[in-house]
Design an enzyme around this catalytic site. Sequence first.
Site, mmCIF file in Angstrom:
data_model
loop_
_atom_site.group_PDB
_atom_site.id
_atom_site.type_symbol
_atom_site.label_atom_id
_atom_site.label_comp_id
_atom_site.label_asym_id
_atom_site.label_seq_id
_atom_site.Cartn_x
_atom_site.Cartn_y
_atom_site.Cartn_z
ATOM 1 N N ASP A 1 -1.724 -36.821 -38.562
ATOM 2 C CA ASP A 1 -1.496 -36.607 -39.844
ATOM 3 C C ASP A 1 -1.438 -34.807 -40.200
ATOM 4 O OD1 ASP A 1 -1.564 -36.849 -42.757
ATOM 5 O OD2 ASP A 1 -3.351 -36.239 -42.832
ATOM 6 N N LYS B 1 3.602 -39.594 -52.175
ATOM 7 C CA LYS B 1 3.169 -38.772 -53.375
ATOM 8 C C LYS B 1 3.685 -39.517 -54.620
ATOM 9 C CE LYS B 1 1.229 -36.176 -50.410
ATOM 10 N NZ LYS B 1 -0.087 -36.794 -50.020
#
Length: 279
Positions: A20, A62
Amino acid sequence: MTDLQIAVDPTTDVEALILDWAGTVVDFGSFAPTSIFVEAFARAYDFPVTLDEARQPMGLGKWDHIAALGRLPSVDARWQARFGHPMSHAEVDHLYHTFMPLQIAAVTRFADPIPGVLPVLDALRGQGMKIGSCSGYPRPVMETLVPAAADHGYRPDHWVATDDLKAGGRPGPWMALANVIELGVNAVHRCIKVDDAVPGISEGLNAGMWTVGLSVSGNEFGATWEAFAAMSEAEIAARRAPAEAKLRAAGAHYVIDTLADIAPVIADINRRLAAGERP
């Protein structure tokens, strides 16, 4: 470069790390996305959300993060009291379109590597480890973050944004598997997915990989490096414990403080692979 040596069998041992970004390699505490969610809600609707609320869906793409934030009971109750209905698809869209330019403008301020991580990655790469990556950030944000991180010395072999793939992002396995394909990894059980948030752990498990959660550097601990450095051992332990518990409950095979602590984990996974174990 750190003096890190792991005996590597190129035919059986861990071949790749899939990392990540925010809270894992850069942006200690994962503040770039969370602070901008708070700002986007304020700008778009003059609506307050707390930093703790903004952290709860972390790891999702998002748009999905904003939608999940709107479904949190605390946020949903305030939203319905204010607007008379649950957050709509169109309202999520408006929040997302408010969020994006703010995030692009801010992300370079959060591109500093997490202390101790780059020397470890350099040492592992020197021993043949492949370094893949993926993020809950969409491509326009990544196209700003990637060169900024490169200026600080972080250059993974591959990266995937949450909106790159038709199948979608986390918690599905697709971004992790896209790294496997691009890097030419021979087996998913020879990969380790490292993440500071639950959707990223789920991503790795769904991809058939070993998973490592980060309990201090990322979203669950939620402190800046400066704040962390000023904490007592008791304060650190008190904040680490719930973060570790949450990541273990999500199925993480290992939980460590930061990516800088990964070497013993790789050595242990190599031992388990040699014994015939799989994730």
